[in-house]
Design a protein around this motif. Sequence first.
Motif, PDB file in Angstrom:
ATOM      1  N   ILE A  59     -51.169 -48.088 -34.793  1.00 36.24           N
ATOM      2  CA  ILE A  59     -50.320 -46.933 -34.480  1.00 36.24           C
ATOM      3  C   ILE A  59     -49.454 -47.200 -33.260  1.00 36.24           C
ATOM      4  CG2 ILE A  59     -51.774 -45.176 -35.542  1.00 36.24           C
ATOM      5  CD1 ILE A  59     -53.065 -44.699 -32.839  1.00 36.24           C
ATOM      6  N   GLU A  60     -48.397 -46.403 -33.131  1.00 34.99           N
ATOM      7  CA  GLU A  60     -47.484 -46.532 -32.000  1.00 34.99           C
ATOM      8  C   GLU A  60     -48.040 -45.919 -30.723  1.00 34.99           C
ATOM      9  OE1 GLU A  60     -43.427 -45.834 -34.466  1.00 34.99           O
ATOM     10  OE2 GLU A  60     -45.327 -44.953 -35.085  1.00 34.99           O
ATOM     11  N   GLY A  61     -49.038 -45.056 -30.866  1.00 30.12           N
ATOM     12  CA  GLY A  61     -49.638 -44.441 -29.694  1.00 30.12           C
ATOM     13  C   GLY A  61     -49.128 -43.048 -29.396  1.00 30.12           C
ATOM     14  N   PHE A  62     -48.349 -42.468 -30.306  1.00 31.10           N
ATOM     15  CA  PHE A  62     -47.851 -41.117 -30.077  1.00 31.10           C
ATOM     16  C   PHE A  62     -49.017 -40.127 -30.062  1.00 31.10           C
ATOM     17  CE2 PHE A  62     -43.978 -42.773 -32.535  1.00 31.10           C
ATOM     18  CZ  PHE A  62     -43.376 -43.230 -31.375  1.00 31.10           C
ATOM     19  N   TYR A  63     -48.872 -39.102 -29.258  1.00 34.43           N
ATOM     20  CA  TYR A  63     -49.883 -38.044 -29.195  1.00 34.43           C
ATOM     21  C   TYR A  63     -49.513 -36.921 -30.153  1.00 34.43           C
ATOM     22  CZ  TYR A  63     -51.673 -40.294 -24.964  1.00 34.43           C
ATOM     23  OH  TYR A  63     -52.204 -41.197 -24.070  1.00 34.43           O
ATOM     24  N   GLY A  64     -50.512 -36.403 -30.864  1.00 33.12           N
ATOM     25  CA  GLY A  64     -50.302 -35.282 -31.770  1.00 33.12           C
ATOM     26  C   GLY A  64     -50.423 -33.956 -31.051  1.00 33.12           C
ATOM     27  N   THR A  65     -50.321 -32.906 -31.819  1.00 35.22           N
ATOM     28  CA  THR A  65     -50.298 -31.561 -31.240  1.00 35.22           C
ATOM     29  C   THR A  65     -51.675 -31.059 -30.845  1.00 35.22           C
ATOM     30  OG1 THR A  65     -50.395 -30.626 -33.488  1.00 35.22           O
ATOM     31  CG2 THR A  65     -48.211 -30.938 -32.501  1.00 35.22           C
ATOM     32  N   GLY A  66     -52.715 -31.803 -31.149  1.00 35.35           N
ATOM     33  CA  GLY A  66     -54.068 -31.326 -30.871  1.00 35.35           C
ATOM     34  C   GLY A  66     -54.387 -31.192 -29.398  1.00 35.35           C
ATOM     35  N   ILE A  67     -53.758 -32.027 -28.549  1.00 33.90           N
ATOM     36  CA  ILE A  67     -53.991 -31.959 -27.105  1.00 33.90           C
ATOM     37  C   ILE A  67     -52.641 -31.732 -26.453  1.00 33.90           C
ATOM     38  CG2 ILE A  67     -54.988 -33.084 -25.091  1.00 33.90           C
ATOM     39  CD1 ILE A  67     -56.647 -34.813 -26.894  1.00 33.90           C
ATOM     40  N   ALA A  68     -52.342 -30.468 -26.180  1.00 35.28           N
ATOM     41  CA  ALA A  68     -50.995 -30.099 -25.734  1.00 35.28           C
ATOM     42  C   ALA A  68     -50.595 -30.795 -24.449  1.00 35.28           C
ATOM     43  CB  ALA A  68     -50.908 -28.576 -25.569  1.00 35.28           C
ATOM     44  N   GLU A  69     -51.550 -31.021 -23.550  1.00 36.14           N
ATOM     45  CA  GLU A  69     -51.185 -31.607 -22.255  1.00 36.14           C
ATOM     46  C   GLU A  69     -50.768 -33.068 -22.370  1.00 36.14           C
ATOM     47  OE1 GLU A  69     -55.802 -31.429 -22.359  1.00 36.14           O
ATOM     48  OE2 GLU A  69     -54.082 -30.247 -23.037  1.00 36.14           O
ATOM     49  N   ARG A  70     -51.010 -33.705 -23.509  1.00 33.66           N
ATOM     50  CA  ARG A  70     -50.586 -35.095 -23.688  1.00 33.66           C
ATOM     51  C   ARG A  70     -49.169 -35.209 -24.251  1.00 33.66           C
ATOM     52  NH1 ARG A  70     -54.909 -35.474 -21.600  1.00 33.66           N
ATOM     53  NH2 ARG A  70     -56.423 -37.175 -21.751  1.00 33.66           N
ATOM     54  N   LEU A  71     -48.622 -34.130 -24.769  1.00 29.87           N
ATOM     55  CA  LEU A  71     -47.340 -34.207 -25.457  1.00 29.87           C
ATOM     56  C   LEU A  71     -46.221 -34.655 -24.531  1.00 29.87           C
ATOM     57  CD1 LEU A  71     -47.497 -31.013 -27.718  1.00 29.87           C
ATOM     58  CD2 LEU A  71     -47.958 -33.403 -28.346  1.00 29.87           C
ATOM     59  N   GLY A  72     -46.348 -34.395 -23.251  1.00 30.46           N
ATOM     60  CA  GLY A  72     -45.321 -34.795 -22.306  1.00 30.46           C
ATOM     61  C   GLY A  72     -45.199 -36.289 -22.135  1.00 30.46           C
ATOM     62  N   PHE A  73     -46.188 -37.050 -22.581  1.00 32.69           N
ATOM     63  CA  PHE A  73     -46.112 -38.506 -22.499  1.00 32.69           C
ATOM     64  C   PHE A  73     -45.322 -39.105 -23.655  1.00 32.69           C
ATOM     65  CE2 PHE A  73     -50.044 -37.555 -20.110  1.00 32.69           C
ATOM     66  CZ  PHE A  73     -49.722 -38.154 -18.901  1.00 32.69           C
ATOM     67  N   ASN A  74     -45.119 -38.336 -24.718  1.00 33.84           N
ATOM     68  CA  ASN A  74     -44.342 -38.823 -25.849  1.00 33.84           C
ATOM     69  C   ASN A  74     -42.881 -39.005 -25.453  1.00 33.84           C
ATOM     70  OD1 ASN A  74     -46.466 -38.906 -27.655  1.00 33.84           O
ATOM     71  ND2 ASN A  74     -46.039 -36.898 -28.561  1.00 33.84           N
ATOM     72  N   PRO A  75     -42.159 -39.870 -26.159  1.00 34.60           N
ATOM     73  CA  PRO A  75     -40.740 -40.089 -25.829  1.00 34.60           C
ATOM     74  C   PRO A  75     -39.821 -38.957 -26.263  1.00 34.60           C
ATOM     75  CG  PRO A  75     -41.393 -41.432 -27.700  1.00 34.60           C
ATOM     76  CD  PRO A  75     -42.645 -40.815 -27.178  1.00 34.60           C
ATOM     77  N   GLY A  76     -40.342 -38.014 -27.021  1.00 33.55           N
ATOM     78  CA  GLY A  76     -39.542 -36.886 -27.471  1.00 33.55           C
ATOM     79  C   GLY A  76     -40.382 -36.007 -28.381  1.00 33.55           C
ATOM     80  N   ALA A  77     -39.882 -34.801 -28.674  1.00 24.35           N
ATOM     81  CA  ALA A  77     -40.631 -33.878 -29.517  1.00 24.35           C
ATOM     82  C   ALA A  77     -40.860 -34.444 -30.913  1.00 24.35           C
ATOM     83  CB  ALA A  77     -39.902 -32.538 -29.586  1.00 24.35           C
ATOM     84  N   TRP A  78     -39.950 -35.298 -31.358  1.00 26.99           N
ATOM     85  CA  TRP A  78     -40.050 -35.882 -32.697  1.00 26.99           C
ATOM     86  C   TRP A  78     -41.342 -36.678 -32.883  1.00 26.99           C
ATOM     87  CZ3 TRP A  78     -40.458 -41.161 -32.460  1.00 26.99           C
ATOM     88  CH2 TRP A  78     -39.981 -41.774 -31.294  1.00 26.99           C
ATOM     89  N   ALA A  79     -41.865 -37.261 -31.796  1.00 29.33           N
ATOM     90  CA  ALA A  79     -43.015 -38.157 -31.910  1.00 29.33           C
ATOM     91  C   ALA A  79     -44.271 -37.430 -32.366  1.00 29.33           C
ATOM     92  CB  ALA A  79     -43.262 -38.853 -30.577  1.00 29.33           C
ATOM     93  N   ALA A  80     -44.393 -36.148 -32.024  1.00 29.31           N
ATOM     94  CA  ALA A  80     -45.583 -35.381 -32.409  1.00 29.31           C
ATOM     95  C   ALA A  80     -45.524 -34.897 -33.847  1.00 29.31           C
ATOM     96  CB  ALA A  80     -45.759 -34.195 -31.472  1.00 29.31           C
ATOM     97  N   SER A  81     -44.387 -35.095 -34.502  1.00 30.65           N
ATOM     98  CA  SER A  81     -44.214 -34.586 -35.866  1.00 30.65           C
ATOM     99  C   SER A  81     -44.506 -35.639 -36.928  1.00 30.65           C
ATOM    100  CB  SER A  81     -42.775 -34.081 -36.051  1.00 30.65           C
ATOM    101  OG  SER A  81     -41.853 -35.160 -36.012  1.00 30.65           O
TER     102      SER A  81
END
Length: 220
Positions: free
Chosen positions: A39-61
Amino acid sequence: MNEPRCVSNSSGPHIQAWITEMAAYVKSLDTNHLVGVGIEGFYGTGIAERLGFNPGAWAASLCSDFIQNSAVEHIDFASVHAYPDSWLPDASLEEKIRYLSSWVDSHLNDSENILRKPVLFSEVGYLRHVDPNSNSTADGDILLRVVYDKIYDSARKLQAGGGALVWQLMVEGTHMYHDNFSLVARDHPLTYKLIKEQSCRLQMLHKKEGDPGWQCSAPP
């Protein structure tokens, strides 16, 4: 599977179930080799506080989740990719460095403290930024060094940092397979030196007296 993704959020559980099933199946055939996800290492929506580490909102989708996917029992090590040029195409070098530093730190910390597994940055890629003054891939080498230094610091502390692989190293005569991230290391002496130095200093951390095999030819 390399970079498993799906465009439907409802498929997240299916990707997780597939990883669980396939990892167990591979282990049933071969218990002697390590298994990873890719995997690329993107964070999913399950842990909201990790979403800020993604490169953009698209990564969680994309239905992958670094922590959940990597926590599967038969997955032996976590895997992460890093493509700051592609993920942040309009950012300055300084912004990419800050982002990449945070991205690496987050995955090292989660691998050490949550997953309790080593982590391999299995693809680190950057576009061929050529410095006209030095004829080198200067910007890219700065990004690569960010990853290398953090991996080394983690490994030196006997923590989760396992290593980093450049995407992609080529040899002469394989230009037909190249992409915008490809390089023949010997054609880029500074990058080649950086790769050798990282290999040496990691080797020295784990070298035991009398070990055979490759010897460092560059100072750690």
